[in-house]
Motif scaffolding. Structure first.
Motif, mmCIF file in Angstrom:
data_model
loop_
_atom_site.group_PDB
_atom_site.id
_atom_site.type_symbol
_atom_site.label_atom_id
_atom_site.label_comp_id
_atom_site.label_asym_id
_atom_site.label_seq_id
_atom_site.Cartn_x
_atom_site.Cartn_y
_atom_site.Cartn_z
ATOM 1 N N ALA A 78 0.827 -1.167 0.003
ATOM 2 C CA ALA A 78 -0.154 -0.025 0.016
ATOM 3 C C ALA A 78 0.784 1.306 0.002
ATOM 4 O O ALA A 78 0.531 1.973 -0.710
ATOM 5 N N GLN A 79 1.822 1.208 0.663
ATOM 6 C CA GLN A 79 3.008 2.235 0.832
ATOM 7 C C GLN A 79 4.285 1.934 0.550
ATOM 8 O O GLN A 79 4.879 0.633 0.703
ATOM 9 N N PRO A 80 5.092 2.712 -0.399
ATOM 10 C CA PRO A 80 6.321 2.239 -0.731
ATOM 11 C C PRO A 80 7.305 2.110 0.568
ATOM 12 O O PRO A 80 6.877 2.900 1.480
ATOM 13 N N CYS A 81 8.188 1.402 0.680
ATOM 14 C CA CYS A 81 9.188 1.373 1.881
ATOM 15 C C CYS A 81 10.227 2.293 1.735
ATOM 16 O O CYS A 81 10.955 2.638 0.691
ATOM 17 N N GLU A 82 10.792 2.889 2.797
ATOM 18 C CA GLU A 82 11.861 3.829 2.923
ATOM 19 C C GLU A 82 13.271 2.836 2.697
ATOM 20 O O GLU A 82 13.566 1.956 3.316
ATOM 21 N N PRO A 83 13.933 3.042 1.481
ATOM 22 C CA PRO A 83 15.249 2.260 1.202
ATOM 23 C C PRO A 83 16.169 2.100 2.366
ATOM 24 O O PRO A 83 16.306 3.412 2.638
ATOM 25 N N GLY A 84 16.981 1.159 2.407
ATOM 26 C CA GLY A 84 18.110 1.488 3.533
ATOM 27 C C GLY A 84 18.269 0.135 3.927
ATOM 28 O O GLY A 84 17.424 -0.906 4.044
ATOM 29 N N TYR A 85 19.461 -0.247 4.701
ATOM 30 C CA TYR A 85 19.804 -1.208 5.611
ATOM 31 C C TYR A 85 18.984 -1.222 6.905
ATOM 32 O O TYR A 85 18.729 -0.374 7.410
ATOM 33 N N LYS A 86 18.481 -2.463 7.285
ATOM 34 C CA LYS A 86 17.931 -2.725 8.453
ATOM 35 C C LYS A 86 18.636 -3.741 9.268
ATOM 36 O O LYS A 86 19.473 -4.531 8.565
ATOM 37 N N TRP A 87 18.764 -3.796 10.577
ATOM 38 C CA TRP A 87 19.286 -4.624 11.385
ATOM 39 C C TRP A 87 18.237 -5.592 12.249
ATOM 40 O O TRP A 87 17.379 -5.145 12.511
ATOM 41 N N GLU A 88 18.385 -6.898 12.065
ATOM 42 C CA GLU A 88 17.497 -7.722 12.689
ATOM 43 C C GLU A 88 18.388 -8.485 13.759
ATOM 44 O O GLU A 88 19.282 -9.216 13.396
ATOM 45 N N SER A 89 17.890 -8.491 14.913
ATOM 46 C CA SER A 89 18.630 -9.640 16.051
ATOM 47 C C SER A 89 18.128 -10.788 16.020
ATOM 48 O O SER A 89 16.953 -11.002 15.853
ATOM 49 N N THR A 90 19.007 -11.729 16.193
ATOM 50 C CA THR A 90 18.325 -13.205 16.252
ATOM 51 C C THR A 90 18.787 -13.966 17.461
ATOM 52 O O THR A 90 18.123 -15.119 17.789
ATOM 53 N N ALA A 91 19.776 -13.626 18.412
ATOM 54 C CA ALA A 91 20.326 -14.314 19.446
ATOM 55 C C ALA A 91 21.011 -13.213 20.432
ATOM 56 O O ALA A 91 21.462 -12.390 20.098
ATOM 57 N N LYS A 92 20.424 -13.489 21.723
ATOM 58 C CA LYS A 92 21.368 -12.579 22.758
ATOM 59 C C LYS A 92 21.965 -13.649 23.866
ATOM 60 O O LYS A 92 21.693 -14.675 24.116
ATOM 61 N N TYR A 93 23.298 -13.144 23.885
ATOM 62 C CA TYR A 93 24.281 -13.851 24.693
ATOM 63 C C TYR A 93 24.601 -13.147 25.842
ATOM 64 O O TYR A 93 23.798 -12.334 26.479
ATOM 65 N N LYS A 94 25.798 -13.486 26.815
ATOM 66 C CA LYS A 94 25.942 -12.905 28.173
ATOM 67 C C LYS A 94 26.838 -11.712 27.793
ATOM 68 O O LYS A 94 27.098 -11.354 26.443
ATOM 69 N N ARG A 95 27.111 -10.658 28.671
ATOM 70 C CA ARG A 95 28.068 -9.560 28.719
ATOM 71 C C ARG A 95 29.276 -9.744 28.694
ATOM 72 O O ARG A 95 29.795 -10.641 29.401
ATOM 73 N N PHE A 96 30.092 -9.091 28.054
ATOM 74 C CA PHE A 96 31.626 -9.466 27.924
ATOM 75 C C PHE A 96 32.080 -8.291 28.446
ATOM 76 O O PHE A 96 31.630 -7.038 27.864
ATOM 77 N N HIS A 97 33.374 -8.049 29.011
ATOM 78 C CA HIS A 97 34.015 -6.994 29.613
ATOM 79 C C HIS A 97 35.064 -6.364 28.542
ATOM 80 O O HIS A 97 35.952 -7.294 28.358
ATOM 81 N N LYS A 98 34.990 -5.164 28.600
ATOM 82 C CA LYS A 98 36.014 -4.526 27.538
ATOM 83 C C LYS A 98 36.903 -3.474 28.612
ATOM 84 O O LYS A 98 36.339 -2.583 29.010
ATOM 85 N N GLY A 99 38.136 -4.124 28.955
ATOM 86 C CA GLY A 99 38.698 -3.164 30.036
ATOM 87 C C GLY A 99 39.303 -1.872 29.289
ATOM 88 O O GLY A 99 39.439 -1.562 28.250
ATOM 89 N N VAL A 100 39.423 -0.919 30.301
ATOM 90 C CA VAL A 100 40.125 0.385 30.094
ATOM 91 C C VAL A 100 41.229 0.572 30.909
ATOM 92 O O VAL A 100 41.053 0.654 32.192
ATOM 93 N N GLY A 101 42.335 0.741 30.694
ATOM 94 C CA GLY A 101 43.434 0.997 31.376
ATOM 95 C C GLY A 101 44.249 -0.531 32.041
ATOM 96 O O GLY A 101 43.720 -1.449 31.467
ATOM 97 N N PRO A 102 45.136 -0.352 32.984
ATOM 98 C CA PRO A 102 45.710 -1.426 33.352
ATOM 99 C C PRO A 102 45.101 -2.446 34.101
ATOM 100 O O PRO A 102 44.131 -2.070 34.570
ATOM 101 N N THR A 103 45.381 -3.535 34.409
ATOM 102 C CA THR A 103 44.793 -4.583 35.231
ATOM 103 C C THR A 103 45.739 -4.574 36.758
ATOM 104 O O THR A 103 46.780 -4.358 36.644
ATOM 105 N N ASN A 104 44.730 -4.507 37.639
ATOM 106 C CA ASN A 104 45.218 -4.379 38.936
ATOM 107 C C ASN A 104 45.323 -5.539 39.585
ATOM 108 O O ASN A 104 44.659 -6.710 39.372
ATOM 109 N N ALA A 105 46.389 -5.730 40.492
ATOM 110 C CA ALA A 105 46.442 -7.228 41.066
ATOM 111 C C ALA A 105 46.963 -7.172 42.589
ATOM 112 O O ALA A 105 47.758 -6.133 42.833
ATOM 113 N N ASN A 106 46.467 -7.960 43.615
ATOM 114 C CA ASN A 106 46.891 -7.699 45.014
ATOM 115 C C ASN A 106 46.778 -9.232 45.681
ATOM 116 O O ASN A 106 46.052 -9.936 45.439
#
Length: 221
Positions: A78-106
């Motif tokens: 009925a209406q034309p679509c707006e052309p462009g790329y779309k993102w579709e999610s298919t699966a969700k997993y756990k969270r992963f850590h991206k570090g900033v700076g050095p690692t501390n140790a004690n």
């Protein structure tokens, strides 16, 4: 930080500030408190993703495919679509850590459990990471993931200088701590939608999207 009893303290060379005290109070506060996940037994996983670079795909959408649009359906929309790329999610997993700076140790060289306090020494931004190709704007993909899984995400988060956290270190164990950003891992695909509402080829990708700032804590003996 006051040490109430004698305590053994070893800090790996070149690492950020770490203090160990037996019987000392917990401390984990700055203007933006950063909680830690459960204590792990291994360091964060080696990243498989590449961080998006500003000014490349992620800020802008990829160019349209070079192939011709598929034939429209027998019954036109009925209406034309707006052309462009779309993102579709298919699966969700756990969270992963991206570090900033050095690692501390004690290291706790005492015969009883002690408290280790860690302080972040740098400020850094963490954005969206991708394994594969992301052809839509990162902000558009983040919105779709939030709606699909009912989560709150960001295109970019900042881990700040001076954040503190204190955790228990068992006797004769070393506690490691890395400050940064937890990113939610999701899988999905890019797909171009043409003006006649037909869809092009799917291109798979895995995204790592900033969810919250925090510490990653693990112990070794």
């Amino acid at each position: 930080m006051r040490i109430s009893r004698a305590a053994s303290l070893l800090i790996a060379p070149g690492l950020a500030i770490a203090v160990l005290g037996v019987g000392s109070p917990a401390s984990a506060a700055d203007p933006t408190p950063a909680p830690a996940e459960a204590v792990e037994t291994a360091p964060p996983a080696v990243p498989e993703e590449a961080d998006l670079v500003e000014g490349t795909v992620g800020d802008t959408e990829a160019a349209p495919p070079t192939e011709a649009a598929p034939k429209p359906p027998a019954v036109p929309p009925a209406q034309p679509c707006e052309p462009g790329y779309k993102w579709e999610s298919t699966a969700k997993y756990k969270r992963f850590h991206k570090g900033v700076g050095p690692t501390n140790a004690n290291y706790n060289g005492t015969s009883r459990t002690a408290r280790s306090e860690f302080i972040s020494e740098v400020t850094g931004e963490v954005g969206v990471g991708v394994s594969g190709q992301l052809k839509v704007k990162a902000s558009a993909a983040v919105v779709e993931i939030e709606q699909e899984y009912g989560v709150q995400l960001s295109v970019k988060l900042t881990a700040k200088l001076g954040n503190k956290i204190a955790v228990d270190t068992p006797s004769k164990y070393t506690t490691h701590a890395k400050y940064g950003v937890y990113r939610l891992k999701t899988a999905g695909y890019n797909q171009y939608v043409y003006a006649n509402c037909t869809k092009g080829t799917k291109t798979n990708a895995t995204l790592y999207t900033p969810a919250r700032v925090g510490w990653y804590i693990w112990e070794t003996k």
